[in-house]
Design an enzyme around this catalytic site. Sequence first.
Site, PDB file in Angstrom:
ATOM      1  N   TYR A 141       0.823  -1.212   0.000  1.00  0.00           N
ATOM      2  CA  TYR A 141       0.000   0.000   0.000  1.00  0.00           C
ATOM      3  C   TYR A 141       0.858   1.263   0.000  1.00  0.00           C
ATOM      4  O   TYR A 141       0.417   2.326  -0.425  1.00  0.00           O
ATOM      5  CB  TYR A 141      -0.907   0.040   1.230  1.00  0.00           C
ATOM      6  CG  TYR A 141      -2.229  -0.677   1.087  1.00  0.00           C
ATOM      7  CD1 TYR A 141      -2.284  -1.992   0.637  1.00  0.00           C
ATOM      8  CD2 TYR A 141      -3.413  -0.050   1.413  1.00  0.00           C
ATOM      9  CE1 TYR A 141      -3.484  -2.661   0.525  1.00  0.00           C
ATOM     10  CE2 TYR A 141      -4.629  -0.704   1.309  1.00  0.00           C
ATOM     11  CZ  TYR A 141      -4.654  -2.006   0.861  1.00  0.00           C
ATOM     12  OH  TYR A 141      -5.859  -2.658   0.759  1.00  0.00           O
ATOM     13  N   LYS A 190       3.819 -15.182   2.234  1.00  0.00           N
ATOM     14  CA  LYS A 190       3.970 -15.906   0.969  1.00  0.00           C
ATOM     15  C   LYS A 190       5.473 -16.148   0.762  1.00  0.00           C
ATOM     16  O   LYS A 190       6.072 -15.747  -0.252  1.00  0.00           O
ATOM     17  CB  LYS A 190       3.338 -15.080  -0.167  1.00  0.00           C
ATOM     18  CG  LYS A 190       3.269 -15.778  -1.518  1.00  0.00           C
ATOM     19  CD  LYS A 190       2.286 -16.948  -1.575  1.00  0.00           C
ATOM     20  CE  LYS A 190       2.418 -17.680  -2.916  1.00  0.00           C
ATOM     21  NZ  LYS A 190       1.576 -18.903  -2.971  1.00  0.00           N
ATOM     22  N   ASP A 223      -2.212 -18.343   0.535  1.00  0.00           N
ATOM     23  CA  ASP A 223      -3.212 -19.051  -0.285  1.00  0.00           C
ATOM     24  C   ASP A 223      -3.852 -20.186   0.524  1.00  0.00           C
ATOM     25  O   ASP A 223      -5.067 -20.390   0.500  1.00  0.00           O
ATOM     26  CB  ASP A 223      -2.613 -19.568  -1.604  1.00  0.00           C
ATOM     27  CG  ASP A 223      -1.308 -20.322  -1.429  1.00  0.00           C
ATOM     28  OD1 ASP A 223      -0.730 -20.304  -0.315  1.00  0.00           O
ATOM     29  OD2 ASP A 223      -0.846 -20.945  -2.403  1.00  0.00           O
ATOM     30  N   ASP A 247      -5.933  -7.229   4.224  1.00  0.00           N
ATOM     31  CA  ASP A 247      -7.111  -6.606   3.606  1.00  0.00           C
ATOM     32  C   ASP A 247      -8.011  -7.693   3.029  1.00  0.00           C
ATOM     33  O   ASP A 247      -9.222  -7.709   3.254  1.00  0.00           O
ATOM     34  CB  ASP A 247      -6.645  -5.646   2.501  1.00  0.00           C
ATOM     35  CG  ASP A 247      -7.815  -4.963   1.804  1.00  0.00           C
ATOM     36  OD1 ASP A 247      -8.735  -4.501   2.518  1.00  0.00           O
ATOM     37  OD2 ASP A 247      -7.817  -4.895   0.563  1.00  0.00           O
ATOM     38  N   ASP A 251     -11.726  -9.489   4.761  1.00  0.00           N
ATOM     39  CA  ASP A 251     -13.011  -9.464   4.046  1.00  0.00           C
ATOM     40  C   ASP A 251     -13.564 -10.885   3.952  1.00  0.00           C
ATOM     41  O   ASP A 251     -14.754 -11.124   4.160  1.00  0.00           O
ATOM     42  CB  ASP A 251     -12.853  -8.881   2.631  1.00  0.00           C
ATOM     43  CG  ASP A 251     -13.272  -7.416   2.568  1.00  0.00           C
ATOM     44  OD1 ASP A 251     -13.145  -6.721   3.600  1.00  0.00           O
ATOM     45  OD2 ASP A 251     -13.717  -6.965   1.498  1.00  0.00           O
TER      46      ASP A 251
END
Length: 357
Positions: A141, A190, A223, A247, A251
């Site tokens: 970001y 990751k 993942d 983020d 959600d």
Amino acid sequence: MDAKIVLLPGDGIGPEVVAQAERVLNQVAETAGHSFELSSHPMGGNAIDDFGDPLPSATLDACKDSNAILLGAVGGPKWDDPNAKTRPEAGLLKLRKELKLFANLRPIKTYKALLESSPLRQEIVEGVDILFFRELTGGIYFGGSSRSPHESGEVASSEMVYSTGEVERIVRLAAAAAKNRGNHLTSVDKANVLEVSRLWRQAAGDVVAKEFSDVNYDVVLVDAMAMHLISRPRDFDVVVTGNMFGDILTDEGSMLTGSLGMLPSASIGESGPGLYEPIHGSAPDIAGQGLANPLATILATAMLLRHSLGLEEEAALIEKAVDAVLDAGFRTKDIARGGESLSTTAMADKVLEVLKA
Ligand code: IPM
Ligand code: MG
């Protein structure tokens, strides 16, 4: 206690839900004998319309000068033009950065009374209680970005950057929180592909080994986490991850509860005011109709009282009042499943009734 609380109602349903949270704050102040000085300031799309800036400097100054900030929601189709000079979201990102709010706490807790609202089977979501720590002022970001001509058209890049110190401070907070809960911390990255994630994994592991060796610690690839979150969500307690992974995962996590209208979040830094808001957006499609669920914002005020003002007892009273209202069967439209529903104000009335009793 005396406290200055800044209200940023924002856009869409933001003003409606913040107005209800304001009533709750005033009630708590009255019952417990606190003096809260509340002031509202423009931010988001409305501030672009009126001042050409989603975060006018007077708003930022008021936030810096406060003990805590309560935000409704920002954004809407009116300000979505990708070629616009500025966007409502830019105001939010600037506020996070200016106030150094590096830790975003997002509790994902299912309510017994609302289990049928989840798109997942009851036996999977019953008893889920996860606290996400999303890093909020670094990562992709806030890394460098570029855009330039290319033989195929254009080329663009957004860089994901983390320093050891940025990882350590968020992991420290998350691990400390885990000690007070289920003593289980999961770090998500990751690291099988990204160098930045290999640094994350190393720095996170070092902090836990040195300072929190008694906390049960594991690492999961992002993942796989997306999968585990819906197949075995009860196995997680505190989860810490970077800005963009957080983020996306929060959600996804919010859907476990089936009711985005129920989830609050807190953004905090090392010191200074924290920022509290519902997880849901500005929902322009239902704005101004009295349909919005005020409970997420009311629960955000509970987080505000707990984390910024140290008022644990008052926070717990609000949370219990919300539980009681749901147990009694009261619903706003988003969680009514076609049954009878209350307006935004009427739902807040129910919470206030419990608080006054
Ligand atoms: C969130 C939102 C924001 C984010 C947007 C509105 C900038 O999605 O708080 O999760 O991506 O951080
Ligand atoms: Mg988001």
